[in-house]
Structures are given as C-alpha cells and as structure tokens.
Design a protein around this motif. Sequence first.
Motif, PDB file in Angstrom:
ATOM      1  N   UNK A 291       0.808  -1.218   0.000  1.00 38.98           N
ATOM      2  CA  UNK A 291       0.000   0.000   0.000  1.00 38.98           C
ATOM      3  C   UNK A 291       0.843   1.271   0.000  1.00 38.98           C
ATOM      4  N   UNK A 292       1.943   1.289   0.751  1.00 38.95           N
ATOM      5  CA  UNK A 292       2.706   2.530   0.931  1.00 38.95           C
ATOM      6  C   UNK A 292       3.953   2.634   0.068  1.00 38.95           C
ATOM      7  N   UNK A 293       4.567   1.502  -0.263  1.00 38.48           N
ATOM      8  CA  UNK A 293       5.820   1.551  -1.016  1.00 38.48           C
ATOM      9  C   UNK A 293       5.695   0.955  -2.415  1.00 38.48           C
ATOM     10  N   UNK A 294       4.492   0.538  -2.781  1.00 37.71           N
ATOM     11  CA  UNK A 294       4.278   0.001  -4.120  1.00 37.71           C
ATOM     12  C   UNK A 294       5.001  -1.297  -4.390  1.00 37.71           C
ATOM     13  N   UNK A 295       5.294  -2.073  -3.358  1.00 29.71           N
ATOM     14  CA  UNK A 295       6.008  -3.329  -3.539  1.00 29.71           C
ATOM     15  C   UNK A 295       5.093  -4.387  -4.136  1.00 29.71           C
ATOM     16  N   UNK A 296       5.678  -5.254  -4.928  1.00 32.53           N
ATOM     17  CA  UNK A 296       4.944  -6.364  -5.527  1.00 32.53           C
ATOM     18  C   UNK A 296       5.728  -7.647  -5.252  1.00 32.53           C
ATOM     19  N   UNK A 297       5.368  -8.360  -4.175  1.00 33.07           N
ATOM     20  CA  UNK A 297       6.114  -9.577  -3.836  1.00 33.07           C
ATOM     21  C   UNK A 297       6.136 -10.566  -4.993  1.00 33.07           C
ATOM     22  N   UNK A 298       7.333 -11.137  -5.277  1.00 30.92           N
ATOM     23  CA  UNK A 298       7.473 -12.104  -6.353  1.00 30.92           C
ATOM     24  C   UNK A 298       6.960 -13.472  -5.963  1.00 30.92           C
ATOM     25  N   UNK A 299       7.033 -14.394  -6.924  1.00 33.74           N
ATOM     26  CA  UNK A 299       6.516 -15.743  -6.700  1.00 33.74           C
ATOM     27  C   UNK A 299       7.254 -16.443  -5.559  1.00 33.74           C
TER      28      UNK A 299
END
Length: 280
Positions: free
Chosen positions: A245-253
């Motif tokens: 929500x705050x840092x725009x992270x997209x956890x990988x597989x």
Amino acid sequence: MIGSMAGFAVEDTLIKAASKTLPPGQILMLFGLGGALLFAGLARLGGQPLVSADAVSRPMLLRVLFEVAGRLFYVLALALIPLSTATVILQATPLLVVAGAAALFGERVGWRRWAAILLGMTGVLVIVKPGTDEFSLLSVLAVLGMIGFAGRDLASRAAPRSLSTSILGVYGFLAALAAGAIFSLLQGTRFILPDPEAAMCLLGAVLVGVAAYGLLMRAMRTGDVSAVTPFRYTRLLFGIGLGVALFGERPGAATLVGSALILVSGLFILWRGTGTAKPR
C-alpha cells in the motif's frame, strides 16, 4: 501478541520511511534513545529501580547481546530490501523460538512440529534463494536479524521475574542505541539533522515501538512459549499489506511461496500446541 505484531509492522514502515534520508546507524541511535527514555520514565513512575543485580544477570546480558544483533541487522535489512521481504523472513523467528523452547525450557515439541519447523525454514530458503543468480547477500541481513530476535525472545523468557516490562524495555532500547553507535563508528558516518518528515517518522516509531515492545514482553512471559509464539505470524499480513500500500512493492513468486510455507508451518504449530505444550 497480535497487537504487538501490528505495532511492529507500523514501526517497520516508519523506520523504512526515515531511512530515505537518515543512515541506519543514526536511526537506531535516535530510536533506541527515545524508547529507553520513555521506558525509563514509566519505570520510575512505577517506583522501579533502573539498576539492580537482576538487571545484569546472565539471561539479561545474553538478551542485550541478541537484541543488539537483531536490531542492527534488521534495520539494515529494512533500509536495503523491500519491507514485505524483510517482514516475511522475520516470520521464521517463531520457528527458532519454539525449537529453542524445547531445547532450553523442556517444552514438548513432537516430531510433527519439528517437521513443521523444517518446512518453515524451507520457506525462508525459498525466499532467500541461495545458490541461484537471484540470491542477494542483503537478504541475509534479515535472516541474521531474525536469529537475533529469536535469541532475544528466549532470553526474555529466562529473565528474572522481578524485572518488569518497563525495565526490560529500557535495556532493550539501550541495546538498539548501542547497536546504532557501533555501526555508525564502524561506518564512519556523520550525524545528519533529521528533516521534519524523518523526525516525525522516528517519533512515531518510538511511540508505536514502545507499545508493541511492551505487549510482546507480556506475551512472551505468559503461558507456554510454543503456544503463544505462533501468533507472531499475523505480522505477515500487516507487513506485506503496508509494503504494497505505501511503497508500491509487488512480492514475487518466491516470496509468496515462501510466505505460504512459513504460514502453514506456523498455523500447524499453533494447532498442535493448543493444549499440548506442557513442560516436562
């Protein structure tokens, strides 16, 4: 424990935000100083002495050493790798705590829970990815922080009962201050005056961190460690959610698969621990 994990996730978020303009060592020093002063004030209001024979007992000395290691390596991880990744790796802490509780305090951990511990540690390896092109030594910082915090929690369990949560907090945050000072000296960084945004982040981190720390100490000193500890896995939800929500992270597989393995192992340990975690 759930309230503590929510507080720590917010603390991590504020520290990561402050790390954009402040070096990790200075963050630890200011954070540790603020928390130690706040806990010291609470202890004095309660009429508790800040220095006593119990405060320098062997479990407390071990606790401080583990706290220094945990704080130092985890703050470095927060500054250098995604919040969601650091949070997920940290969730292996309960696995080490349950294993340590069996070895040190005689709590029963059957073969099924040992298998779950191995499954959860496999999840950490999936995230860290050693031996592959994607492996980064920076992720090892979070692993070292996790080991430090597991030792801290076990030492807290063994700490003399005469020491209140406030006194434990004083020495815990002083350990963070010491870790920051040591790292700053080794790194040779100069002091940077925090800008208003960084100062507010650090103040918020201290206030939330003190509350979360107090809740954690109450949780770790009440009931069987192997039954209480698995509730730490709620930090996964808070940490990943705030990172996205705050840092725009997209956890990988790999992060998602590792998270699932750690979560499944934690829930299994919780289920097996209900009503069975009795001391020998």
